[in-house]
Design a protein around this motif. Structure first.
Motif, PDB file in Angstrom:
ATOM      1  N   UNK A  15       0.835  -1.199   0.000  1.00  0.00           N
ATOM      2  CA  UNK A  15       0.000   0.000   0.000  1.00  0.00           C
ATOM      3  C   UNK A  15       0.869   1.249   0.000  1.00  0.00           C
ATOM      4  N   UNK A  16       0.302   2.354  -0.467  1.00  0.00           N
ATOM      5  CA  UNK A  16       1.022   3.633  -0.494  1.00  0.00           C
ATOM      6  C   UNK A  16       0.020   4.771  -0.459  1.00  0.00           C
ATOM      7  N   UNK A  17       0.504   5.957  -0.119  1.00  0.00           N
ATOM      8  CA  UNK A  17      -0.357   7.133  -0.007  1.00  0.00           C
ATOM      9  C   UNK A  17      -0.571   7.507   1.445  1.00  0.00           C
ATOM     10  N   UNK A  18      -1.775   7.985   1.782  1.00  0.00           N
ATOM     11  CA  UNK A  18      -2.097   8.411   3.143  1.00  0.00           C
ATOM     12  C   UNK A  18      -2.050   7.229   4.108  1.00  0.00           C
ATOM     13  N   UNK A  19      -1.534   7.499   5.310  1.00  0.00           N
ATOM     14  CA  UNK A  19      -1.425   6.418   6.290  1.00  0.00           C
ATOM     15  C   UNK A  19      -1.792   6.814   7.696  1.00  0.00           C
ATOM     16  N   UNK A  20      -2.472   7.932   7.880  1.00  0.00           N
ATOM     17  CA  UNK A  20      -2.705   8.483   9.214  1.00  0.00           C
ATOM     18  C   UNK A  20      -3.545   7.579  10.106  1.00  0.00           C
ATOM     19  N   UNK A  21      -4.339   6.685   9.510  1.00  0.00           N
ATOM     20  CA  UNK A  21      -5.151   5.750  10.301  1.00  0.00           C
ATOM     21  C   UNK A  21      -4.594   4.327  10.261  1.00  0.00           C
ATOM     22  N   UNK A  22      -3.392   4.170   9.733  1.00  0.00           N
ATOM     23  CA  UNK A  22      -2.830   2.835   9.606  1.00  0.00           C
ATOM     24  C   UNK A  22      -3.140   2.160   8.289  1.00  0.00           C
ATOM     25  N   UNK A  23      -3.611   2.939   7.290  1.00  0.00           N
ATOM     26  CA  UNK A  23      -3.997   2.359   5.999  1.00  0.00           C
ATOM     27  C   UNK A  23      -2.857   1.632   5.303  1.00  0.00           C
ATOM     28  N   UNK A  24      -1.611   1.987   5.628  1.00  0.00           N
ATOM     29  CA  UNK A  24      -0.474   1.327   4.988  1.00  0.00           C
ATOM     30  C   UNK A  24      -0.305  -0.114   5.459  1.00  0.00           C
ATOM     31  N   UNK A  25      -0.758  -0.401   6.688  1.00  0.00           N
ATOM     32  CA  UNK A  25      -0.671  -1.762   7.206  1.00  0.00           C
ATOM     33  C   UNK A  25       0.721  -2.234   7.531  1.00  0.00           C
ATOM     34  N   UNK A  26       1.668  -1.300   7.592  1.00  0.00           N
ATOM     35  CA  UNK A  26       3.070  -1.673   7.817  1.00  0.00           C
ATOM     36  C   UNK A  26       3.517  -1.346   9.238  1.00  0.00           C
ATOM     37  N   UNK A  27       2.562  -1.285  10.161  1.00  0.00           N
ATOM     38  CA  UNK A  27       2.742  -0.989  11.586  1.00  0.00           C
ATOM     39  C   UNK A  27       3.046   0.481  11.852  1.00  0.00           C
ATOM     40  N   UNK A  28       2.863   1.355  10.847  1.00  0.00           N
ATOM     41  CA  UNK A  28       3.098   2.785  11.034  1.00  0.00           C
ATOM     42  C   UNK A  28       1.798   3.547  10.814  1.00  0.00           C
ATOM     43  N   UNK A  36       4.698   0.032   0.544  1.00  0.00           N
ATOM     44  CA  UNK A  36       5.196  -0.694   1.705  1.00  0.00           C
ATOM     45  C   UNK A  36       4.373  -1.954   1.892  1.00  0.00           C
ATOM     46  N   UNK A  37       4.936  -2.961   2.513  1.00  0.00           N
ATOM     47  CA  UNK A  37       4.274  -4.260   2.623  1.00  0.00           C
ATOM     48  C   UNK A  37       3.418  -4.356   3.882  1.00  0.00           C
ATOM     49  N   UNK A  38       2.209  -4.859   3.724  1.00  0.00           N
ATOM     50  CA  UNK A  38       1.274  -5.027   4.838  1.00  0.00           C
ATOM     51  C   UNK A  38       1.700  -6.209   5.697  1.00  0.00           C
ATOM     52  N   UNK A  39       1.615  -6.021   7.015  1.00  0.00           N
ATOM     53  CA  UNK A  39       2.035  -7.058   7.955  1.00  0.00           C
ATOM     54  C   UNK A  39       0.841  -7.630   8.719  1.00  0.00           C
ATOM     55  N   UNK A  40       1.064  -8.788   9.326  1.00  0.00           N
ATOM     56  CA  UNK A  40       0.015  -9.455  10.088  1.00  0.00           C
ATOM     57  C   UNK A  40       0.157  -9.217  11.584  1.00  0.00           C
ATOM     58  N   UNK A  41       1.180  -8.463  11.996  1.00  0.00           N
ATOM     59  CA  UNK A  41       1.324  -8.062  13.396  1.00  0.00           C
ATOM     60  C   UNK A  41       2.185  -6.808  13.458  1.00  0.00           C
ATOM     61  N   UNK A  42       2.344  -6.268  14.650  1.00  0.00           N
ATOM     62  CA  UNK A  42       3.013  -4.983  14.808  1.00  0.00           C
ATOM     63  C   UNK A  42       4.530  -5.060  14.645  1.00  0.00           C
ATOM     64  N   UNK A  43       5.093  -6.256  14.638  1.00  0.00           N
ATOM     65  CA  UNK A  43       6.557  -6.378  14.507  1.00  0.00           C
ATOM     66  C   UNK A  43       7.009  -6.046  13.085  1.00  0.00           C
ATOM     67  N   UNK A  44       6.277  -6.557  12.112  1.00  0.00           N
ATOM     68  CA  UNK A  44       6.417  -6.174  10.706  1.00  0.00           C
ATOM     69  C   UNK A  44       7.805  -6.400  10.121  1.00  0.00           C
ATOM     70  N   UNK A  45       8.429  -7.509  10.429  1.00  0.00           N
ATOM     71  CA  UNK A  45       9.611  -7.946   9.696  1.00  0.00           C
ATOM     72  C   UNK A  45       9.135  -8.779   8.509  1.00  0.00           C
ATOM     73  N   UNK A  46      10.037  -9.175   7.641  1.00  0.00           N
ATOM     74  CA  UNK A  46       9.645  -9.898   6.432  1.00  0.00           C
ATOM     75  C   UNK A  46       8.893 -11.193   6.753  1.00  0.00           C
ATOM     76  N   UNK A  47       9.187 -11.805   7.889  1.00  0.00           N
ATOM     77  CA  UNK A  47       8.509 -13.049   8.273  1.00  0.00           C
ATOM     78  C   UNK A  47       7.087 -12.791   8.766  1.00  0.00           C
ATOM     79  N   UNK A  48       6.741 -11.511   8.963  1.00  0.00           N
ATOM     80  CA  UNK A  48       5.422 -11.149   9.472  1.00  0.00           C
ATOM     81  C   UNK A  48       4.502 -10.593   8.399  1.00  0.00           C
TER      82      UNK A  48
END
Length: 289
Positions: A15-28, A36-48
């Motif tokens: 995802x890219x663009x606005x992220x103020x509500x967490x739309x990027x999904x990359x824990x930011x 940026x790549x969407x993660x399945x938890x807040x750690x957001x390393x490549x394994x996540x």
């Protein structure tokens, strides 16, 4: 929406663009000018990273994705419980929607989410103040709720505050906010249960904009209904219509897609035509008329 998302060949979501509500999904909660790549938890390393994704859909400030096997994960703004995880907390990483499986398509509005099941039924969750959940109530739903009377839907689309489905056999039903006639049943009333679009048959595709809806007919013609302030119904007027009207001089469409206040069709000769609002050059025609 001010963000975009895509599924990669590897089955991840970027995802890219606005992220103020967490739309990027990359824990930011940062804006992002590159994917940026969407993660399945807040750690957001490549394994996540969220994996095995086959489809992603975006609402105003939230996103949902279907995982191989038919489960659904969502992230972003959750003030009206549109992420379906039973909470109202925003999520900057993907969380699984509760008690939902067998999903084939998704449709997200501004503050609600809907999913089409392989059985042909539909479930919705999130904001329901003008009937968006479709279960006979105007209440919000923190978990997926079955839409009343839908058992043979084949496609689904959502506008800002309404949802429509294509029913097997070529008819269309809609529910939610109807103040601009976007439910297509001849009224400007909202409905918290699906209503049939008037005098519409042989439909092969549907798409919803902010306050209008269009249907692609098997003949290649297109009919639209709802708000028409900017000519987005394509019938040479700017008068809204609560029943379907034919788009002028269009008979060979093979696909349709609607934006907030404009509409486009892909034609059988590999060209495209657009109509409605063009203030930002939405038509790609080289002007802003």
């Amino acid at each position: 929406a001010k963000h975009s998302c895509a599924v990669t060949q590897e089955g991840n979501v970027k995802c890219w663009g606005s992220g103020s509500y967490g739309q990027q999904g990359d824990s930011s909660t940062s804006n992002n000018s590159s994917p940026g790549t969407v993660c399945s938890n807040s750690y957001c390393s490549s394994s996540d990273y969220l994996q095995n994704i086959i489809l992603v859909a975006s609402g105003n400030n939230h996103n949902c994705a279907i995982k191989s096997g038919g489960t659904v994960y969502c992230w972003g703004y959750n003030g009206y419980k549109q992420l379906g995880d039973g909470t109202s907390s925003d999520k900057n990483f993907a969380v699984q929607v509760s008690n939902l499986s067998g999903i084939t398509e998704l449709a997200l509005g501004s503050l609600h989410s809907c999913a089409l099941l392989s059985s042909g039924s539909v479930k919705c969750w999130g904001y329901g103040g003008t009937g968006q959940i479709g279960n006979g109530s105007d209440s919000n739903a923190s978990n997926p709720s079955s839409v009343s009377g839908i058992s043979s839907a084949t496609k689904i689309t959502a506008g800002s505050s309404h949802t429509c489905v294509l029913i097997s056999g070529g008819t269309v039903k809609c529910w939610g906010y109807g103040g601009n006639g976007q439910l297509g049943n001849g009224t400007t009333s909202s409905s918290n249960v699906p209503v049939s679009v008037s005098a519409l048959t042989s439909v092969s595709g549907i798409s919803a904009g902010d306050t209008h809806t269009c249907a692609l007919l098997s003949s290649g013609a297109v009919k639209c209904w709802g708000g028409n302030t900017y000519g987005q119904l394509g019938n040479s007027s700017s008068t809204s219509s609560s029943s379907p009207v034919s788009v002028s001089s269009l008979s060979t469409a093979s696909q349709i897609a609607l934006g907030e206040n404009h509409s486009c069709a892909f034609l059988s000769d590999n060209t495209s035509k657009c109509w409605g609002r063009n203030n930002y050059g939405q038509f790609g025609s080289g002007d802003t008329n």
